[in-house]
Design a protein around this motif. Structure first.
Motif, PDB file in Angstrom:
ATOM      1  N   PRO A 239       0.828  -1.211   0.000  1.00 38.95           N
ATOM      2  CA  PRO A 239       0.000   0.000   0.000  1.00 38.95           C
ATOM      3  C   PRO A 239       0.856   1.252   0.000  1.00 38.95           C
ATOM      4  N   ARG A 240       0.369   2.260  -0.711  1.00 32.64           N
ATOM      5  CA  ARG A 240       1.045   3.551  -0.797  1.00 32.64           C
ATOM      6  C   ARG A 240       0.061   4.644  -0.410  1.00 32.64           C
ATOM      7  N   LEU A 241       0.537   5.881  -0.400  1.00 34.13           N
ATOM      8  CA  LEU A 241      -0.319   6.997  -0.013  1.00 34.13           C
ATOM      9  C   LEU A 241      -1.481   7.200  -0.978  1.00 34.13           C
ATOM     10  N   VAL A 242      -1.300   6.843  -2.248  1.00 34.11           N
ATOM     11  CA  VAL A 242      -2.390   7.009  -3.215  1.00 34.11           C
ATOM     12  C   VAL A 242      -3.552   6.061  -2.923  1.00 34.11           C
ATOM     13  N   ASP A 243      -3.322   5.053  -2.046  1.00 35.52           N
ATOM     14  CA  ASP A 243      -4.387   4.119  -1.680  1.00 35.52           C
ATOM     15  C   ASP A 243      -5.194   4.591  -0.481  1.00 35.52           C
ATOM     16  N   LEU A 244      -4.824   5.730   0.113  1.00 36.45           N
ATOM     17  CA  LEU A 244      -5.549   6.207   1.289  1.00 36.45           C
ATOM     18  C   LEU A 244      -7.016   6.528   1.013  1.00 36.45           C
ATOM     19  N   LEU A 259      -5.364  15.104   1.988  1.00 31.66           N
ATOM     20  CA  LEU A 259      -4.113  14.574   1.451  1.00 31.66           C
ATOM     21  C   LEU A 259      -3.408  15.657   0.650  1.00 31.66           C
ATOM     22  N   ASP A 260      -2.169  15.929   1.013  1.00 31.11           N
ATOM     23  CA  ASP A 260      -1.381  16.944   0.319  1.00 31.11           C
ATOM     24  C   ASP A 260      -1.327  16.607  -1.172  1.00 31.11           C
ATOM     25  N   PRO A 261      -1.673  17.570  -2.057  1.00 30.69           N
ATOM     26  CA  PRO A 261      -1.639  17.282  -3.508  1.00 30.69           C
ATOM     27  C   PRO A 261      -0.275  16.796  -3.989  1.00 30.69           C
ATOM     28  N   GLU A 262       0.768  17.211  -3.299  1.00 29.67           N
ATOM     29  CA  GLU A 262       2.106  16.771  -3.686  1.00 29.67           C
ATOM     30  C   GLU A 262       2.284  15.262  -3.535  1.00 29.67           C
ATOM     31  N   LEU A 263       1.445  14.653  -2.686  1.00 24.14           N
ATOM     32  CA  LEU A 263       1.581  13.233  -2.396  1.00 24.14           C
ATOM     33  C   LEU A 263       0.626  12.366  -3.204  1.00 24.14           C
ATOM     34  N   GLU A 264      -0.153  12.959  -4.079  1.00 25.59           N
ATOM     35  CA  GLU A 264      -1.136  12.194  -4.834  1.00 25.59           C
ATOM     36  C   GLU A 264      -0.530  11.465  -6.021  1.00 25.59           C
ATOM     37  N   SER A 265       0.714  11.790  -6.370  1.00 21.30           N
ATOM     38  CA  SER A 265       1.362  11.094  -7.476  1.00 21.30           C
ATOM     39  C   SER A 265       1.962   9.789  -6.964  1.00 21.30           C
ATOM     40  N   PRO A 266       1.947   8.731  -7.769  1.00 20.55           N
ATOM     41  CA  PRO A 266       2.512   7.446  -7.332  1.00 20.55           C
ATOM     42  C   PRO A 266       4.005   7.570  -7.023  1.00 20.55           C
ATOM     43  N   ALA A 268       5.653   9.025  -4.662  1.00 25.28           N
ATOM     44  CA  ALA A 268       6.151  10.363  -4.370  1.00 25.28           C
ATOM     45  C   ALA A 268       7.266  10.348  -3.334  1.00 25.28           C
ATOM     46  N   LEU A 269       7.268   9.331  -2.466  1.00 26.19           N
ATOM     47  CA  LEU A 269       8.247   9.228  -1.391  1.00 26.19           C
ATOM     48  C   LEU A 269       8.824   7.811  -1.385  1.00 26.19           C
ATOM     49  N   PRO A 270       9.881   7.591  -0.584  1.00 24.33           N
ATOM     50  CA  PRO A 270      10.386   6.213  -0.455  1.00 24.33           C
ATOM     51  C   PRO A 270       9.285   5.250  -0.032  1.00 24.33           C
ATOM     52  N   GLU A 271       9.368   4.030  -0.525  1.00 25.56           N
ATOM     53  CA  GLU A 271       8.307   3.049  -0.275  1.00 25.56           C
ATOM     54  C   GLU A 271       8.118   2.789   1.206  1.00 25.56           C
ATOM     55  N   ALA A 272       9.209   2.701   1.959  1.00 30.96           N
ATOM     56  CA  ALA A 272       9.100   2.419   3.394  1.00 30.96           C
ATOM     57  C   ALA A 272       8.345   3.524   4.127  1.00 30.96           C
ATOM     58  N   VAL A 273       8.553   4.776   3.725  1.00 32.84           N
ATOM     59  CA  VAL A 273       7.873   5.903   4.366  1.00 32.84           C
ATOM     60  C   VAL A 273       6.391   5.878   4.035  1.00 32.84           C
ATOM     61  N   GLU A 274       6.060   5.675   2.763  1.00 36.94           N
ATOM     62  CA  GLU A 274       4.647   5.646   2.370  1.00 36.94           C
ATOM     63  C   GLU A 274       3.931   4.473   3.034  1.00 36.94           C
ATOM     64  N   ARG A 275       4.592   3.317   3.104  1.00 36.04           N
ATOM     65  CA  ARG A 275       3.952   2.165   3.730  1.00 36.04           C
ATOM     66  C   ARG A 275       3.716   2.411   5.214  1.00 36.04           C
ATOM     67  N   ALA A 276       4.689   3.033   5.892  1.00 38.09           N
ATOM     68  CA  ALA A 276       4.518   3.335   7.316  1.00 38.09           C
ATOM     69  C   ALA A 276       3.377   4.318   7.542  1.00 38.09           C
ATOM     70  N   ALA A 277       3.271   5.333   6.686  1.00 41.14           N
ATOM     71  CA  ALA A 277       2.181   6.304   6.819  1.00 41.14           C
ATOM     72  C   ALA A 277       0.832   5.633   6.597  1.00 41.14           C
ATOM     73  N   TYR A 278       0.754   4.761   5.597  1.00 45.77           N
ATOM     74  CA  TYR A 278      -0.496   4.045   5.319  1.00 45.77           C
ATOM     75  C   TYR A 278      -0.887   3.192   6.512  1.00 45.77           C
ATOM     76  N   ARG A 279       0.072   2.439   7.066  1.00 46.79           N
ATOM     77  CA  ARG A 279      -0.234   1.583   8.206  1.00 46.79           C
ATOM     78  C   ARG A 279      -0.648   2.397   9.425  1.00 46.79           C
ATOM     79  N   THR A 280      -0.104   3.586   9.570  1.00 48.37           N
ATOM     80  CA  THR A 280      -0.495   4.441  10.689  1.00 48.37           C
ATOM     81  C   THR A 280      -1.955   4.833  10.589  1.00 48.37           C
ATOM     82  N   VAL A 281      -2.375   5.269   9.403  1.00 49.98           N
ATOM     83  CA  VAL A 281      -3.782   5.625   9.201  1.00 49.98           C
ATOM     84  C   VAL A 281      -4.669   4.397   9.367  1.00 49.98           C
ATOM     85  N   GLN A 282      -4.240   3.273   8.832  1.00 44.77           N
ATOM     86  CA  GLN A 282      -5.031   2.047   8.926  1.00 44.77           C
ATOM     87  C   GLN A 282      -5.245   1.640  10.379  1.00 44.77           C
TER      88      GLN A 282
END
Length: 372
Positions: A239-244, A259-266, A268-282
């Motif tokens: 999962p990435r931020l675009v899946d939020l 969601l910051d528009p800067e983060l809506e592109s696939p 956008a950040l390192p995979e580990a960071v995006e995955r951690a952010a997704y899991r936090t919201v989940q």
């Protein structure tokens, strides 16, 4: 400080020897003796040249400390025994043969034999001591290398043990959890087929889809455990931020996503960071469903900080009080979700905080450096 003392102490001994032998009266003897003493300052860089200079000091100034120290340095610094033997012979000859040669008449008398033995001892002692020092230093370095090798072998054995344990955990996880989730999926599908009410049928389909997703992620985690890496060998996309947006829509909660528009592109950040952010919201949405049903939730994910390596990804999930008093429910023993989020954030160099708010709600916030 210790190194400075080791450098200057031999020079001080050479200078004292020069003045004791030749007195304080200026002359060629004192000048050559002092030059030999001060040459010891560079004995570690040019040991052979310094030995030659100090041997001249023996002939002209009749000093001893400087050539003895110079020969010791040659024997301890130069590889092989050739330089040590040559230096010992040169020092013994310089000790035995005077300069100038006026009146020098070697013989086999008792005194001459004693002089020869004394000269040989004077030349051999610093050479032997220097070679012993070099051998001791080499042995010490070898012991350090062996110790480092043993530590590396121990680390490799520990890594192998961890790999074996991961494989065992993967098998147990798959055997225990996958079976139960598969039963949930099958029973939800059967319930959907037999239900006549549209709402119940849709709910059963949602349960079945969630069970299928859980199985997919479980297989990916099992692959990661077996491979011993964080990327895993499964084919399921992470999962990435675009899946939020999909996550918030399927949560069954009243969620507002910022969601910051800067983060809506696939990517956008390192995979580990995006995955951690997704899991936090989940995890935060899961806790709201369990403990604050009906609460209004606001999820904000944005970039903080100026451009460059100092930028951070900020995640904030805030919920208000529950719409009604929560009904008693039986959940599996928990308490590890927030702890896991904190550990994940620390591993990435970030931070995670959670706690109640003044309006009887709850706030979960996390930050992750984007340069991971």
């Amino acid at each position: 400080m210790h190194g400075l003392v080791r450098l200057l102490l031999p020079v001080a001994l050479g200078v004292a020897d020069a003045f004791l032998v030749n007195g304080a009266r200026p002359g060629p003897e004192l000048g050559v003796s002092l030059a030999a003493a001060f040459a010891l300052l560079v004995r570690r860089r040019w040991p052979v040249a310094v030995l030659v200079v100090t041997l001249l000091g023996i002939y002209v100034g009749y000093i001893w400390f400087a050539p003895l120290i110079a020969l010791y340095t040659v024997a301890s610094r130069r590889a092989g025994t050739g330089w040590a033997v040559a230096g010992a012979v040169a020092l013994a000859v310089a000790h035995y043969v005077p300069y100038p040669l006026d009146g020098f008449a070697p013989s086999f008398g008792r005194q001459d034999v004693l002089d020869v033995l004394d000269s040989c001892a004077q030349g051999a002692a610093p050479a032997v001591f220097g070679r012993w020092t070099r051998t001791r230093r080499q042995l010490h370095e070898r012991v350090q290398e062996l110790t480092a090798t043993r530590h590396r072998e121990a680390e490799l054995l520990a890594e192998r043990a961890v790999t074996v344990e991961r494989a065992r955990l993967a098998r147990e996880m798959h055997d225990v959890v996958a079976h139960q989730v598969s039963l949930i999926s099958v029973q939800a599908g059967a319930l959907r087929a037999t239900c006549r009410d549209d709402g119940s049928r849709d709910l059963a389909e949602t349960v079945r889809e969630l069970a299928v997703k859980t199985l997919t992620e479980l297989r990916h985690m099992v692959g990661a455990l077996r491979s011993g890496s964080g990327t895993g060998t499964g084919t399921a996309p992470q999962p990435r931020l675009v899946d939020l947006p999909v996550l918030t829509r399927e949560s069954g909660l009243d969620v507002t996503l910022d969601l910051d528009p800067e983060l809506e592109s696939p990517a956008a950040l390192p995979e580990a960071v995006e995955r951690a952010a997704y899991r936090t919201v989940q995890e935060a949405l899961t806790n709201v469903r369990k403990h604050a049903s009906g609460a209004v939730v606001r999820v904000a994910v944005r970039m903080d900080g100026a451009g460059g390596a100092g930028r951070q990804l900020a995640v904030e999930v805030r919920n208000g009080p529950p719409a009604a008093a929560p009904e008693p429910q039986e959940y599996p023993e928990g308490g590890h979700g927030l702890l896991g989020l904190r550990e994940r954030a620390l591993l990435l160099g970030g931070a995670c905080h959670a706690g109640p708010t003044e309006d009887d709600g709850f706030l979960l916030s996390a930050s992750f450096p984007t340069s991971c």
